[in-house]
Scaffold this active site. Structure first.
Site, PDB file in Angstrom:
ATOM      1  N   ASP A   1      32.920  12.510  46.295  1.00 55.26           N
ATOM      2  CA  ASP A   1      32.761  13.249  45.049  1.00 55.26           C
ATOM      3  C   ASP A   1      32.839  12.315  43.837  1.00 55.26           C
ATOM      4  O   ASP A   1      33.546  11.315  43.865  1.00 55.26           O
ATOM      5  CB  ASP A   1      33.871  14.308  44.973  1.00 55.26           C
ATOM      6  CG  ASP A   1      33.494  15.446  44.052  1.00 55.26           C
ATOM      7  OD1 ASP A   1      32.352  15.476  43.555  1.00 55.26           O
ATOM      8  OD2 ASP A   1      34.354  16.309  43.822  1.00 55.26           O
ATOM      9  N   GLY A   2      32.103  12.690  42.789  1.00 51.24           N
ATOM     10  CA  GLY A   2      32.220  11.968  41.523  1.00 51.24           C
ATOM     11  C   GLY A   2      31.035  11.077  41.181  1.00 51.24           C
ATOM     12  O   GLY A   2      31.095  10.315  40.221  1.00 51.24           O
TER      13      GLY A   2
ATOM     14  N   GLY B   1      28.142  11.978  39.948  1.00 56.55           N
ATOM     15  CA  GLY B   1      27.580  12.392  38.654  1.00 56.55           C
ATOM     16  C   GLY B   1      28.441  11.890  37.503  1.00 56.55           C
ATOM     17  O   GLY B   1      27.937  11.355  36.508  1.00 56.55           O
TER      18      GLY B   1
ATOM     19  N   ARG C   1      22.308  11.158  36.486  1.00 60.01           N
ATOM     20  CA  ARG C   1      23.135  11.498  37.654  1.00 60.01           C
ATOM     21  C   ARG C   1      22.632  10.853  38.947  1.00 60.01           C
ATOM     22  O   ARG C   1      23.421  10.427  39.784  1.00 60.01           O
ATOM     23  CB  ARG C   1      23.137  13.026  37.850  1.00 60.01           C
ATOM     24  CG  ARG C   1      23.935  13.794  36.840  1.00 60.01           C
ATOM     25  CD  ARG C   1      23.824  15.301  37.119  1.00 60.01           C
ATOM     26  NE  ARG C   1      24.290  15.640  38.457  1.00 60.01           N
ATOM     27  CZ  ARG C   1      25.581  15.776  38.792  1.00 60.01           C
ATOM     28  NH1 ARG C   1      26.514  15.631  37.878  1.00 60.01           N
ATOM     29  NH2 ARG C   1      25.918  16.080  40.028  1.00 60.01           N
TER      30      ARG C   1
ATOM     31  N   ASN D   1      24.887  22.874  47.993  1.00 64.75           N
ATOM     32  CA  ASN D   1      24.239  21.899  47.099  1.00 64.75           C
ATOM     33  C   ASN D   1      22.787  22.234  46.762  1.00 64.75           C
ATOM     34  O   ASN D   1      22.221  21.672  45.819  1.00 64.75           O
ATOM     35  CB  ASN D   1      24.313  20.474  47.678  1.00 64.75           C
ATOM     36  CG  ASN D   1      25.681  19.834  47.566  1.00 64.75           C
ATOM     37  OD1 ASN D   1      26.036  18.957  48.358  1.00 64.75           O
ATOM     38  ND2 ASN D   1      26.481  20.257  46.585  1.00 64.75           N
ATOM     39  N   TRP D   2      22.180  23.202  47.495  1.00 68.64           N
ATOM     40  CA  TRP D   2      20.812  23.618  47.138  1.00 68.64           C
ATOM     41  C   TRP D   2      20.783  24.223  45.742  1.00 68.64           C
ATOM     42  O   TRP D   2      19.718  24.313  45.116  1.00 68.64           O
ATOM     43  CB  TRP D   2      20.279  24.654  48.129  1.00 68.64           C
ATOM     44  CG  TRP D   2      20.115  24.148  49.535  1.00 68.64           C
ATOM     45  CD1 TRP D   2      20.890  24.490  50.603  1.00 68.64           C
ATOM     46  CD2 TRP D   2      19.124  23.230  50.034  1.00 68.64           C
ATOM     47  NE1 TRP D   2      20.451  23.836  51.733  1.00 68.64           N
ATOM     48  CE2 TRP D   2      19.372  23.057  51.413  1.00 68.64           C
ATOM     49  CE3 TRP D   2      18.076  22.531  49.450  1.00 68.64           C
ATOM     50  CZ2 TRP D   2      18.594  22.222  52.219  1.00 68.64           C
ATOM     51  CZ3 TRP D   2      17.305  21.698  50.254  1.00 68.64           C
ATOM     52  CH2 TRP D   2      17.562  21.550  51.621  1.00 68.64           C
TER      53      TRP D   2
ATOM     54  N   ARG E   1      21.830  22.987  43.097  1.00 67.35           N
ATOM     55  CA  ARG E   1      21.720  21.966  42.037  1.00 67.35           C
ATOM     56  C   ARG E   1      20.298  21.940  41.471  1.00 67.35           C
ATOM     57  O   ARG E   1      19.378  22.470  42.096  1.00 67.35           O
ATOM     58  CB  ARG E   1      22.064  20.596  42.612  1.00 67.35           C
ATOM     59  CG  ARG E   1      23.520  20.523  42.999  1.00 67.35           C
ATOM     60  CD  ARG E   1      23.923  19.155  43.441  1.00 67.35           C
ATOM     61  NE  ARG E   1      25.363  19.165  43.632  1.00 67.35           N
ATOM     62  CZ  ARG E   1      26.185  18.176  43.331  1.00 67.35           C
ATOM     63  NH1 ARG E   1      25.699  17.055  42.824  1.00 67.35           N
ATOM     64  NH2 ARG E   1      27.473  18.268  43.512  1.00 67.35           N
TER      65      ARG E   1
ATOM     66  N   ARG F   1      40.296  19.985  47.003  1.00 68.30           N
ATOM     67  CA  ARG F   1      39.633  21.058  47.770  1.00 68.30           C
ATOM     68  C   ARG F   1      39.033  20.509  49.053  1.00 68.30           C
ATOM     69  O   ARG F   1      38.689  19.331  49.114  1.00 68.30           O
ATOM     70  CB  ARG F   1      38.464  21.641  46.952  1.00 68.30           C
ATOM     71  CG  ARG F   1      38.826  22.462  45.779  1.00 68.30           C
ATOM     72  CD  ARG F   1      37.566  23.137  45.225  1.00 68.30           C
ATOM     73  NE  ARG F   1      36.650  22.191  44.606  1.00 68.30           N
ATOM     74  CZ  ARG F   1      36.707  21.795  43.342  1.00 68.30           C
ATOM     75  NH1 ARG F   1      37.640  22.273  42.549  1.00 68.30           N
ATOM     76  NH2 ARG F   1      35.847  20.930  42.863  1.00 68.30           N
TER      77      ARG F   1
HETATM   78  C1  FPP Z   1      28.928  14.441  45.113  1.00 75.91           C
HETATM   79  O1  FPP Z   1      29.034  13.917  43.781  1.00 75.91           O
HETATM   80  C2  FPP Z   1      27.917  13.704  45.877  1.00 75.91           C
HETATM   81  C3  FPP Z   1      26.824  14.257  46.524  1.00 75.91           C
HETATM   82  C4  FPP Z   1      26.554  15.698  46.549  1.00 75.91           C
HETATM   83  C5  FPP Z   1      25.821  13.407  47.230  1.00 75.91           C
HETATM   84  C6  FPP Z   1      26.407  12.384  48.136  1.00 75.91           C
HETATM   85  C7  FPP Z   1      25.330  11.579  48.754  1.00 75.91           C
HETATM   86  C8  FPP Z   1      25.332  10.237  48.825  1.00 75.91           C
HETATM   87  C9  FPP Z   1      26.440   9.401  48.315  1.00 75.91           C
HETATM   88  C10 FPP Z   1      24.192   9.538  49.504  1.00 75.91           C
HETATM   89  C11 FPP Z   1      24.557   9.259  50.936  1.00 75.91           C
HETATM   90  C12 FPP Z   1      23.404   8.824  51.735  1.00 75.91           C
HETATM   91  C13 FPP Z   1      23.257   8.988  53.089  1.00 75.91           C
HETATM   92  C14 FPP Z   1      22.042   8.611  53.836  1.00 75.91           C
HETATM   93  C15 FPP Z   1      24.296   9.603  53.897  1.00 75.91           C
HETATM   94  P1  FPP Z   1      28.718  14.884  42.551  1.00 75.91           P
HETATM   95  O2  FPP Z   1      27.265  14.805  42.275  1.00 75.91           O
HETATM   96  O3  FPP Z   1      29.228  16.244  42.883  1.00 75.91           O
HETATM   97  O4  FPP Z   1      29.546  14.237  41.404  1.00 75.91           O
HETATM   98  P2  FPP Z   1      30.161  15.022  40.152  1.00 75.91           P
HETATM   99  O5  FPP Z   1      31.215  15.944  40.709  1.00 75.91           O
HETATM  100  O6  FPP Z   1      30.751  13.919  39.321  1.00 75.91           O
HETATM  101  O7  FPP Z   1      29.044  15.740  39.465  1.00 75.91           O
END
Ligand code: FPP
Length: 244
Positions: free
Chosen positions: A23-24, A26, A36, A71-72, A74, A197
């Site tokens: 997480d994190g 973004g 992002r 996540n869909w 988003r 969580r």
């Molecule tokens: C959550 O951060 C991250 C994700 C939903 C995507 C994670 C995917 C990768 C790191 C790529 C991995 C690649 C492979 C092939 C496995 P967030 O976007 O929720 O961050 P935020 O809470 O700061 O908005």
């Protein structure tokens, strides 16, 4: 074999299986003044480093939550970017995964992923199936509740067909119907960016996992951070509900 295991880590007290909620991304991108998607790109590099670190330090399995059933929701361009990122990474990294003996497996409802991604996934799973190194599991379009429901449906069908007695439904049998069948439960769950969580991740499998939550944002979760998580894990007294 166990390349550079830090001296303060005990080989016999390492987790066998580590799970991560990455997480994190973004927030990391925002903090750098970047879009992002750049956070996801950097996050993928972080995951690759962690996989190699686990492999170097003799940890048998790593499971990462790459995309949840939620996540869909988003923005479309972010979803599209993630799908094409997964595909590009698979194409680009397959050779190295073979060289490093990684076994990759995807878990989740893969039928809803773009067909070109499904093809890359099938190829990478087939090519690495007989590798003997670290088991790398990527949860994609994964939801823990949905996983449990599909297991219940499969078991109920066997009961309905008369091939399974309800009393034969044990924890072991149930686990065999989960996407993660054959992979041991995680010993350690790491979640970055400070959220407390589980977010529908491995609801069954995390029953006795130790949790490590850090404020560090996923793209900054490096070997030193992982080392800190393992030091914390080694201090835990795992009783599995029993008294010592
Ligand atoms: C959550 O951060 C991250 C994700 C939903 C995507 C994670 C995917 C990768 C790191 C790529 C991995 C690649 C492979 C092939 C496995 P967030 O976007 O929720 O961050 P935020 O809470 O700061 O908005």
């Amino acid at each position: 074999m166990l390349k550079q295991l830090p001296a303060d880590l005990q080989i016999d007290r390492l987790p066998r299986h580590v799970a991560v909620i990455m997480d994190g991304n973004g927030r990391w991108a925002k903090s750098q003044g970047l879009p992002r998607i750049m956070g996801h790109r950097r996050g993928a590099d972080t995951l690759k480093d962690l996989l190699r670190c686990c492999s170097d330090w003799g940890i048998g399995a790593l499971t990462a939550y790459a995309f949840s059933t939620e996540n869909w929701g988003r923005p479309l361009e972010e979803v599209d970017f993630l799908m094409s990122l997964f595909e590009r990474i698979l194409r680009r990294e397959l050779k190295e995964m073979m060289e490093e003996d990684v076994r990759i497996r995807f878990v989740g409802d893969l039928s809803l992923l773009p067909s070109s991604l499904q093809a890359e996934i099938a190829q990478s799973m087939a090519d690495t199936a007989n590798n003997q190194g670290i088991q790398f599991t990527v949860a994609t379009n994964y939801g823990g509740r949905q996983e449990i429901i599909q297991a219940c449906q499969a078991i109920a069908q066997q009961v309905q067909a008369g091939t399974l007695e309800p009393t034969a439904i044990t924890e072991e049998l149930f686990a065999k119907h989960l996407y993660t069948a054959g992979i041991g439960d995680p010993d350690l769950l790491i979640r970055t960016s400070g959220e407390m969580r589980i977010s529908n991740f491995l609801l069954w499998q995390l029953a006795y996992a130790e949790m490590y939550i850090t404020d560090t944002l996923w793209p900054d979760f490096d070997r030193q951070e992982f080392h800190n998580a393992l030091i914390s894990y080694q201090k835990r007294d795992r009783r599995f509900g029993k008294v010592k």
